[in-house]
Design a protein around this motif. Structure first.
Motif, PDB file in Angstrom:
ATOM      1  N   PHE A  70     -19.879  28.930  96.859  1.00  0.00           N
ATOM      2  CA  PHE A  70     -20.045  30.175  96.121  1.00  0.00           C
ATOM      3  C   PHE A  70     -20.040  29.986  94.609  1.00  0.00           C
ATOM      4  O   PHE A  70     -20.372  30.899  93.864  1.00  0.00           O
ATOM      5  CB  PHE A  70     -18.950  31.167  96.517  1.00  0.00           C
ATOM      6  CG  PHE A  70     -19.076  31.665  97.923  1.00  0.00           C
ATOM      7  CD1 PHE A  70     -19.917  32.716  98.226  1.00  0.00           C
ATOM      8  CD2 PHE A  70     -18.366  31.073  98.956  1.00  0.00           C
ATOM      9  CE1 PHE A  70     -20.054  33.171  99.523  1.00  0.00           C
ATOM     10  CE2 PHE A  70     -18.483  31.527 100.251  1.00  0.00           C
ATOM     11  CZ  PHE A  70     -19.332  32.577 100.544  1.00  0.00           C
ATOM     12  N   THR A  71     -19.618  28.820  94.136  1.00  0.00           N
ATOM     13  CA  THR A  71     -19.593  28.586  92.699  1.00  0.00           C
ATOM     14  C   THR A  71     -20.693  27.640  92.246  1.00  0.00           C
ATOM     15  O   THR A  71     -20.844  27.402  91.046  1.00  0.00           O
ATOM     16  CB  THR A  71     -18.226  27.995  92.265  1.00  0.00           C
ATOM     17  OG1 THR A  71     -18.023  26.751  92.928  1.00  0.00           O
ATOM     18  CG2 THR A  71     -17.090  28.930  92.619  1.00  0.00           C
ATOM     19  N   SER A  72     -21.476  27.099  93.179  1.00  0.00           N
ATOM     20  CA  SER A  72     -22.493  26.112  92.814  1.00  0.00           C
ATOM     21  C   SER A  72     -23.647  26.751  92.047  1.00  0.00           C
ATOM     22  O   SER A  72     -23.888  26.436  90.885  1.00  0.00           O
ATOM     23  CB  SER A  72     -23.014  25.390  94.059  1.00  0.00           C
ATOM     24  OG  SER A  72     -23.493  26.330  95.003  1.00  0.00           O
TER      25      SER A  72
ATOM     26  N   GLU B 118     -13.125  28.072  88.713  1.00  0.00           N
ATOM     27  CA  GLU B 118     -11.728  27.660  88.832  1.00  0.00           C
ATOM     28  C   GLU B 118     -11.533  26.347  88.088  1.00  0.00           C
ATOM     29  O   GLU B 118     -12.253  25.381  88.340  1.00  0.00           O
ATOM     30  CB  GLU B 118     -11.324  27.455  90.297  1.00  0.00           C
ATOM     31  CG  GLU B 118     -11.297  28.705  91.151  1.00  0.00           C
ATOM     32  CD  GLU B 118     -10.852  28.404  92.570  1.00  0.00           C
ATOM     33  OE1 GLU B 118      -9.635  28.406  92.822  1.00  0.00           O
ATOM     34  OE2 GLU B 118     -11.734  28.148  93.421  1.00  0.00           O
ATOM     35  N   HIS B 119     -10.552  26.329  87.190  1.00  0.00           N
ATOM     36  CA  HIS B 119     -10.224  25.110  86.449  1.00  0.00           C
ATOM     37  C   HIS B 119      -8.718  24.879  86.491  1.00  0.00           C
ATOM     38  O   HIS B 119      -7.932  25.831  86.441  1.00  0.00           O
ATOM     39  CB  HIS B 119     -10.672  25.209  84.993  1.00  0.00           C
ATOM     40  CG  HIS B 119     -12.151  25.285  84.806  1.00  0.00           C
ATOM     41  ND1 HIS B 119     -12.958  24.166  84.729  1.00  0.00           N
ATOM     42  CD2 HIS B 119     -12.991  26.341  84.704  1.00  0.00           C
ATOM     43  CE1 HIS B 119     -14.215  24.523  84.577  1.00  0.00           C
ATOM     44  NE2 HIS B 119     -14.259  25.846  84.560  1.00  0.00           N
ATOM     45  N   ILE B 120      -8.341  23.613  86.572  1.00  0.00           N
ATOM     46  CA  ILE B 120      -6.933  23.219  86.473  1.00  0.00           C
ATOM     47  C   ILE B 120      -6.821  22.254  85.300  1.00  0.00           C
ATOM     48  O   ILE B 120      -7.544  21.243  85.245  1.00  0.00           O
ATOM     49  CB  ILE B 120      -6.446  22.523  87.759  1.00  0.00           C
ATOM     50  CG1 ILE B 120      -6.671  23.421  88.971  1.00  0.00           C
ATOM     51  CG2 ILE B 120      -4.965  22.157  87.645  1.00  0.00           C
ATOM     52  CD1 ILE B 120      -6.715  22.671  90.279  1.00  0.00           C
ATOM     53  N   TYR B 121      -5.964  22.576  84.371  1.00  0.00           N
ATOM     54  CA  TYR B 121      -5.750  21.709  83.214  1.00  0.00           C
ATOM     55  C   TYR B 121      -4.403  21.006  83.378  1.00  0.00           C
ATOM     56  O   TYR B 121      -3.379  21.649  83.610  1.00  0.00           O
ATOM     57  CB  TYR B 121      -5.786  22.518  81.924  1.00  0.00           C
ATOM     58  CG  TYR B 121      -7.118  23.195  81.715  1.00  0.00           C
ATOM     59  CD1 TYR B 121      -8.186  22.504  81.153  1.00  0.00           C
ATOM     60  CD2 TYR B 121      -7.326  24.518  82.114  1.00  0.00           C
ATOM     61  CE1 TYR B 121      -9.430  23.119  80.987  1.00  0.00           C
ATOM     62  CE2 TYR B 121      -8.550  25.134  81.953  1.00  0.00           C
ATOM     63  CZ  TYR B 121      -9.602  24.432  81.389  1.00  0.00           C
ATOM     64  OH  TYR B 121     -10.821  25.033  81.236  1.00  0.00           O
ATOM     65  N   ILE B 122      -4.424  19.691  83.274  1.00  0.00           N
ATOM     66  CA  ILE B 122      -3.209  18.883  83.395  1.00  0.00           C
ATOM     67  C   ILE B 122      -2.800  18.449  81.987  1.00  0.00           C
ATOM     68  O   ILE B 122      -3.511  17.673  81.339  1.00  0.00           O
ATOM     69  CB  ILE B 122      -3.437  17.663  84.304  1.00  0.00           C
ATOM     70  CG1 ILE B 122      -3.911  18.133  85.693  1.00  0.00           C
ATOM     71  CG2 ILE B 122      -2.173  16.833  84.418  1.00  0.00           C
ATOM     72  CD1 ILE B 122      -4.270  16.997  86.642  1.00  0.00           C
ATOM     73  N   ILE B 123      -1.671  18.988  81.513  1.00  0.00           N
ATOM     74  CA  ILE B 123      -1.240  18.782  80.126  1.00  0.00           C
ATOM     75  C   ILE B 123       0.090  18.038  80.121  1.00  0.00           C
ATOM     76  O   ILE B 123       1.128  18.620  80.483  1.00  0.00           O
ATOM     77  CB  ILE B 123      -1.085  20.129  79.393  1.00  0.00           C
ATOM     78  CG1 ILE B 123      -2.349  20.977  79.551  1.00  0.00           C
ATOM     79  CG2 ILE B 123      -0.754  19.903  77.927  1.00  0.00           C
ATOM     80  CD1 ILE B 123      -2.206  22.393  79.012  1.00  0.00           C
ATOM     81  N   PRO B 124       0.122  16.768  79.765  1.00  0.00           N
ATOM     82  CA  PRO B 124       1.392  16.035  79.712  1.00  0.00           C
ATOM     83  C   PRO B 124       2.363  16.686  78.719  1.00  0.00           C
ATOM     84  O   PRO B 124       1.972  17.103  77.632  1.00  0.00           O
ATOM     85  CB  PRO B 124       0.969  14.641  79.242  1.00  0.00           C
ATOM     86  CG  PRO B 124      -0.474  14.532  79.631  1.00  0.00           C
ATOM     87  CD  PRO B 124      -1.028  15.907  79.446  1.00  0.00           C
TER      88      PRO B 124
END
Length: 393
Positions: free
Chosen positions: A114-116, A123-129
């Motif tokens: 559905f997002t293609s 939807e995004h996931i940000y990984i921030i140390p």
């Protein structure tokens, strides 16, 4: 002095005025505004506890993936992901400016069918140390230059809000073991002209994705049927597919002649499924190709100018999975120097209608993660000639 004729017309006029007033006040026609018809939630101040709990209890098949050989995340089973480093100045999450953070951050982009192309949401996931578990908060995600028109849900680490016709779902978690923040950000754009009630429900489903990212004991489940998908997925997505298959249903029953094919356009002007009405020769060609893949003896097609449903080539290697009356063909380009292998899945399903055989086929290159959705969908349609099932309210 007023004559009788004049008195009659005045009396008639007064009766007309009275009747008009009665009709206006007693039988007033209600004309809904676009917002009222499109919304159903304009007067809502928040997601109800009942609705929130209903969605959180629904099935959600998950899989655990490893990001950058370091971070384990649980994402929906039908999702694929891409990882990239966040360049300075590229991302601003409310008041969290990743360009001002000394350490490198990662962006994980989740994508499903559905997002293609249709881009119903992102939807995004940000990984921030970070060594400070209190460095960021939900208040930071809500802050920024843009206005917030309404907040529909908020807890200690999550918020769902709208800016105009755009809905945002945000979630913030801290991984004490890996010493990093996981910032989940999802968006349903104003360009998606769907009822606001459906967009809000989808937002809560997306929040469920976020809340499972770090789950350590999630229940392993899978969707066993099309009804499972209907009862557990957002109504917006199910209605979207149903609307497209209503066109397929009409073509099946009324329009397709031998060797015709149809591929209806989506609201975003894409196609995602084809329906073929093959001649006996074309159907025989299709079955030959399936048998070649099944026996691992693929040769170039020699069907001439006839319509080809499954075009195979010795430039690819193939895998065949037969599931619920469907054929899932996974094609992988053979490796060449300097080129990475390209793998995609195609789902085929024979449909028997009034003694004639039709073939349903996915019209886009699917990742294997998305194949099961189409298998269950096609299988149901092949048995019932419709996708209509009573969905959740």
């Amino acid at each position: 002095m007023m004559n009788m004729r004049s008195h009659f017309y005045i009396k008639k006029f007064l009766v007309f005025i009275i009747l008009s007033a009665v009709c206006f006040y007693g039988c007033k026609r209600t004309v809904k505004t676009d917002r009222e018809e499109d919304s159903g939630i304009d007067d809502m101040e928040q997601v109800s506890k009942t609705e929130y709990q209903r969605i959180m209890k629904l099935k959600l098949p998950l899989k655990t993936v490893l990001i950058n050989k370091t971070y384990s995340l649980n994402i929906p089973e039908n999702c694929d992901f891409e990882v990239e480093k966040v360049a300075p100045g590229e991302v601003l999450l409310g008041d969290i400016d990743l360009a001002k953070i000394d350490t490198n951050s990662l962006s994980v982009n989740l994508a499903d069918f559905f997002t293609s192309n249709e881009k119903l949401h992102s939807e995004h996931i940000y990984i921030i140390p970070s060594n400070d578990s209190k460095q960021f908060s939900v208040a930071d995600l809500k802050a920024g230059g843009e206005r917030i028109d309404a907040v529909y849900y908020e807890d200690d680490n999550s918020v769902i809000y709208s800016q105009g016709e755009t809905f945002f779902t945000c979630n913030l978690q801290y991984d004490a073991v890996k010493k990093c923040f996981l910032v989940y950000s999802a968006e349903i754009s104003w360009t998606q002209k769907y009822p606001k009630k459906q967009k809000l429900e989808l937002s809560v489903h997306l929040l469920k994705h976020a809340k499972n990212l770090m789950a350590t004991n999630y229940l392993v489940v899978k969707f066993e049927s099309w009804n499972d998908y209907v009862q557990n997925m957002p109504a917006l997505k199910i209605n979207w597919v149903n609307n497209m298959f209503m066109k397929i249903e009409k073509e099946l029953k009324y329009f397709l002649d031998t060797n015709d094919q149809v591929s209806p356009r989506t609201p975003g002007n894409y196609t995602f499924v084809e329906l073929f009405s093959p001649s006996p020769e074309t159907l025989s060609d299709f079955n030959k190709s399936i048998n070649q893949i099944r026996s691992n003896q693929v040769v170039e097609s020699d069907y001439g100018s006839r319509g080809i449903i499954l075009n195979i080539s010795n430039q690819y290697s193939y895998q065949l999975k037969e599931d619920s009356g469907c054929y899932v063909v996974t094609s992988t380009a053979k490796m060449r120097d300097g080129y990475a292998a390209h793998t995609f899945a195609t789902v085929f399903c024979p449909v028997i209608y009034k003694g004639r055989t039709f073939i349903l086929k996915t019209d886009q290159e699917l990742t294997p993660s998305n194949a099961d959705f189409f298998v269950k969908m096609f299988s149901y349609f092949s048995k019932h000639n419709t996708l209509q099932i009573t969905a959740h309210p």
